[in-house]
Design an enzyme around this catalytic site. Structure first.
Site, short mmCIF file in Angstrom:
data_model
loop_
_atom_site.label_atom_id
_atom_site.label_comp_id
_atom_site.label_asym_id
_atom_site.label_seq_id
_atom_site.Cartn_x
_atom_site.Cartn_y
_atom_site.Cartn_z
N GLY A 1 65.08 63.63 -0.96
CA GLY A 1 63.71 64.11 -0.83
C GLY A 1 63.07 64.49 -2.13
N ASP A 2 63.81 64.51 -3.23
CA ASP A 2 63.26 64.97 -4.51
C ASP A 2 63.18 63.85 -5.54
OD1 ASP A 2 65.94 64.61 -5.04
OD2 ASP A 2 66.25 66.55 -6.01
N GLN B 1 71.90 70.91 8.15
CA GLN B 1 73.23 71.00 7.55
C GLN B 1 73.58 72.48 7.48
OE1 GLN B 1 73.59 69.68 3.48
NE2 GLN B 1 75.83 69.64 3.54
N THR C 1 77.19 66.34 -0.59
CA THR C 1 76.39 65.21 -0.11
C THR C 1 77.09 64.49 1.04
OG1 THR C 1 77.37 63.90 -1.90
CG2 THR C 1 75.18 64.82 -2.27
N ALA D 1 5.65 82.44 -4.88
CA ALA D 1 6.72 83.00 -5.70
C ALA D 1 6.84 84.50 -5.46
CB ALA D 1 6.45 82.73 -7.17
N ARG E 1 66.82 76.16 -9.10
CA ARG E 1 66.27 76.11 -10.45
C ARG E 1 64.74 76.11 -10.47
NH1 ARG E 1 69.49 71.27 -13.21
NH2 ARG E 1 70.09 70.77 -11.07
#
Length: 499
Positions: free
Chosen positions: A112-113, A83, A89, A432, A23
């Site tokens: 982790g989020d 995994q 989960t 200058a 998403r």
């Protein structure tokens, strides 16, 4: 001094970081998107480390190379497990358990989020787990709108089960206590419960929540620790949630600094990242961003309209409408407005970098000033130097960059080009409009420009009849004879055109 022993560390913390994050619609891992300037995953790891786990395991999957790069650079002590099959989960935790061996103490499972989860909350969760003699303890929160969350179904105060929103009855959907997905497990119960999981469900996945049911079936306590800070249970799944999370984290950062004595004139337009350090009596004006490892000392005023990243600002310095990075601004210095400080800039005490000045790899001594319209790159400037408006430090010849050295109390006139490599000695002056290509000795005056040439009556000869020619009059206020002649000629031409 307290004699209370520190709580025993947990056996392991397993951080689940394998999800796809689809998403977010990003080529970057969701877990690397920043919250207050730090990767989302780093918050979960920092919170986990406060428990002093025997092992800190991160389960990776989607875009694992990106996640592993962050872990290898910043958390080398972490054990990384992949995994390979996204089977829920329960499957992710089983991967994490595969590297733990025999576990006699608690295993904490987190995500982790969830960047606002703190180490203090995890410690309180573990404490509640131990005091309750639980086989499993889940972190929960009571939220105003629980839509979409798993509900905590209790019986006689204990957690009986967790039911997903889509599977809940109308009565169960009225429950406002929600599952965060963050747990403490007895290590042995977790291992046995994972072994009992099946994919016999609508999603065809291994549900970690079924381990709680396993514990209950074996007459083990399942408890809950309710946090009153619902943000700590909030995950980030899309960029709308990411923006909302950043806003809340920023609000808390600003509130903490204000309570510590920092004046933030307009919190609505001020952003301060997590690793910024501020002292009391700093003033932050509107539309200011302090990013990275920026530090600001007492009495300094930053803003308005300023962005500083990894910049060190000294006491009582003023930085106005400036963009700076990897630079040092010492005490009582002034920067801006409309200045750009590129990496390697060091401005001495009481120094000045002024309007429309760009600096890069420039060390500017105490009391020295680069006030206007200047590019100052690869420069080493002594004390008390004045660099005139429009000066260019020409440091690049198309192939190599070379330095320019200005000694103490040098004066550089306006509209000068210093062609590096070149040294200007202590106390020297440069006129200058000069282009300096050779070293200038101490105390010398360097003039490097062509002699002025004046061609009299050039306008009357080349621009006769123009407004400039009309404006050119002699010293007595009379029209110049050449102007009068040109006007007469034009009148004759106009008369001929009218005939």
């Amino acid at each position: 001094m307290s004699t209370t022993p520190a709580p025993a560390p947990v056996a392991a913390v397993i951080v689940l970081a394998a999800g796809g994050g689809t998403r977010m619609k990003s080529k970057s891992s969701k877990l690397l998107h920043p919250v207050a300037g730090r990767a989302m995953l780093s918050y979960a790891l920092d919170a986990a480390q406060t428990l002093h786990p025997g092992k800190l395991v991160v389960v990776v999957g989607h875009l694992r190379e990106q996640v592993e790069a962050l872990l290898n650079e910043n958390y080398p002590q972490v054990t990384i497990v992949e995994q390979p099959v996204r089977n829920g989960t329960g499957g992710a935790v089983a991967c994490g358990m595969s590297v733990l061996g025999e576990v006699s103490r608690e295993v904490v499972v987190t995500y982790g989020d969830v960047p606002m989860l703190t180490g203090e909350t995890l410690a309180a969760l573990v404490k509640a787990h131990r005091e309750g003699g639980n086989a499993c303890t889940v972190l929960t929160a009571v939220v105003p709108d629980p839509t979409g969350y798993g509900r905590i179904v209790r019986e006689r105060g204990q957690v009986a089960r967790i039911i997903e929103h889509r599977d809940a009855s109308d009565a169960e959907r009225l429950i406002r206590e929600i599952n965060s997905g963050i747990y403490v497990f007895d290590g042995q119960v977790l291992r046995e419960g994972l072994a009992s999981l099946t994919t016999d469900n609508e999603q065809g996945e291994l549900y970690l929540t079924d381990v709680l049911e396993y514990a209950r079936k074996h007459d083990r306590n399942v408890g809950a620790y309710v946090t009153d800070d619902i943000w700590q249970t909030e995950g980030v799944n899309d960029r709308v949630q990411l923006a909302r999370m950043n806003a809340e984290v920023n609000r808390r950062i600003l509130e903490r600094w204000m309570l510590d004595g920092v004046t933030v004139v307009d919190p609505a337009t001020t952003w301060i990242e997590a690793d910024v350090d501020l002292e009391a009596d700093v003033t932050i004006l509107p539309n200011t961003q302090l990013l990275g490892a920026t530090s600001v000392a007492t009495g300094a005023v930053i803003g308005p309209d300023t962005t500083l990243r990894d910049v060190e600002v000294g006491e009582n310095a003023h930085v106005i409408r400036t963009h700076g990075e990897l630079s040092v601004i010492n005490a009582d210095a002034e920067v801006g407005p409309f200045a750009r400080l590129r990496p390697g800039t060091v401005l001495g005490a009481h120094g000045k970098i002024g309007t429309f000045v760009e600096t890069k790899n420039a060390q500017i001594g105490d009391g020295s000033k680069v006030p206007h319209l200047t590019y100052c790159g690869d420069a080493f400037i002594g004390e008390g130097v004045n660099v005139g408006a429009g000066t260019i430090f020409a440091n690049y010849d198309g192939t190599h960059k070379s330095p320019t050295h200005l000694g103490d109390y040098v004066f550089i006139g306006s509209n000068t080009v210093l062609v590096a490599p070149v040294d200007i000695g202590d106390g020297a002056f440069v006129a200058a409009g000069s282009t300096i290509v050779d070293d200038v000795p101490a105390g010398a005056l360097a003039v490097a420009r062509g002699h002025e040439h004046i061609s009299t009556d050039w306008v009357h000869r080349k621009r006769a009849g123009s407004a400039a020619s009309d404006a050119a009059i002699d010293s007595d206020g009379e029209i110049h004879p050449m102007v009068a002649e040109a006007r007469a000629r034009l009148r004759e031409e106009n008369q001929e055109d009218d005939q």
